[in-house]
Design an enzyme around this catalytic site. Structure first.
Site, short mmCIF file in Angstrom:
data_model
loop_
_atom_site.label_atom_id
_atom_site.label_comp_id
_atom_site.label_asym_id
_atom_site.label_seq_id
_atom_site.Cartn_x
_atom_site.Cartn_y
_atom_site.Cartn_z
N HIS A 27 1.89 4.20 -3.13
CA HIS A 27 1.82 5.66 -3.07
C HIS A 27 3.12 6.27 -3.62
O HIS A 27 3.09 7.20 -4.44
CB HIS A 27 1.64 6.13 -1.62
N HIS A 49 0.84 -1.20 0.00
CA HIS A 49 0.00 0.00 0.00
C HIS A 49 0.87 1.26 0.00
O HIS A 49 0.67 2.16 -0.82
CB HIS A 49 -0.91 -0.02 1.23
N GLU A 50 1.83 1.31 0.91
CA GLU A 50 2.69 2.49 1.00
C GLU A 50 3.63 2.60 -0.20
O GLU A 50 3.87 3.69 -0.71
CB GLU A 50 3.49 2.45 2.30
#
Length: 215
Positions: free
Chosen positions: A25, A21-22
């Protein structure tokens, strides 16, 4: 031993879910001109740079233990260190910010589908064991939980960023000011049960996908 097994089964996909997820980004930010996350080593599948003591370990651990020892299902939440993004480097700005925010939840959707595909493959090939069944089901549910949580339209969550980028400038500035109260509002939403209500459609979809995969 049963409690330890449950914790391990959920911890494995949770670590992958938060890490990717990170990283998503940061990866998307580089696509729109900002290399900050990349230069700081945050666009990586190594979970260590992303680990936040409270959000990645303590909070999910407490929620998992609570679910295991009470025998009740609960909302599994967690987060990692936010990936640094220099918004001034994003071009075009609004599109860049929107896609950077969207990349995290999309990565969780992709991971959920991968876990679902693995479950189907294990089933088709006759390799499905109880441990693999539990692991793949946990992978699907964990990623749907995190996707739903992060799509909550509340700054500083990804959903809040998405709403901000869709609003006209003046409205976006006013809406973004909510971020200073974001954590307090989030606690209220959790305690009131609204967060569970908001996430229930995502959980419904996840469970129906698992039913489809198994039958």
């Amino acid at each position: 031993m049963h409690q330890i097994y449950d914790i391990v089964v959920y911890a494995i996909p949770l670590i992958f879910a938060i890490t990717m997820h990170e990283s998503a980004h940061g990866w998307m930010a580089t696509r729109y001109g900002d290399n900050t996350a990349s230069m700081l080593g945050r666009v990586t599948l190594n979970p260590i740079p992303h680990i936040d003591l409270i959000g990645t370990i303590i909070v999910p651990g407490i929620l998992l233990l609570g679910s295991v020892f009470t025998g009740l299902g609960g909302v599994l939440l967690g987060w990692a260190k936010p990936v640094p993004v220099n918004s001034r480097n994003l071009h075009p700005f609004r599109q860049g910010m929107f896609m950077v925010a969207l990349a995290g939840p999309l990565s969780n959707l992709l991971q959920a589908l991968i876990w679902l595909l693995l479950l189907k493959i294990f089933l088709w090939t006759g390799l499905l064991t109880r441990s693999l069944l539990d692991l793949t089901m946990a992978g699907v549910m964990v990623n749907f939980y995190l996707m739903a949580f992060n799509l909550l339209p509340l700054p500083p969550l990804d959903g809040g960023r998405l709403v901000t980028m869709l609003l006209p400038f003046n409205a976006a500035v006013k809406f973004a000011e909510i971020e200073r109260y974001g954590m307090l509002i989030l606690v209220v939403l959790i305690v009131s049960g609204f967060l569970t209500y908001f996430m229930s459609p995502f959980v419904w979809v996840a469970r129906h996908l698992l039913t489809w995969a198994l039958f």
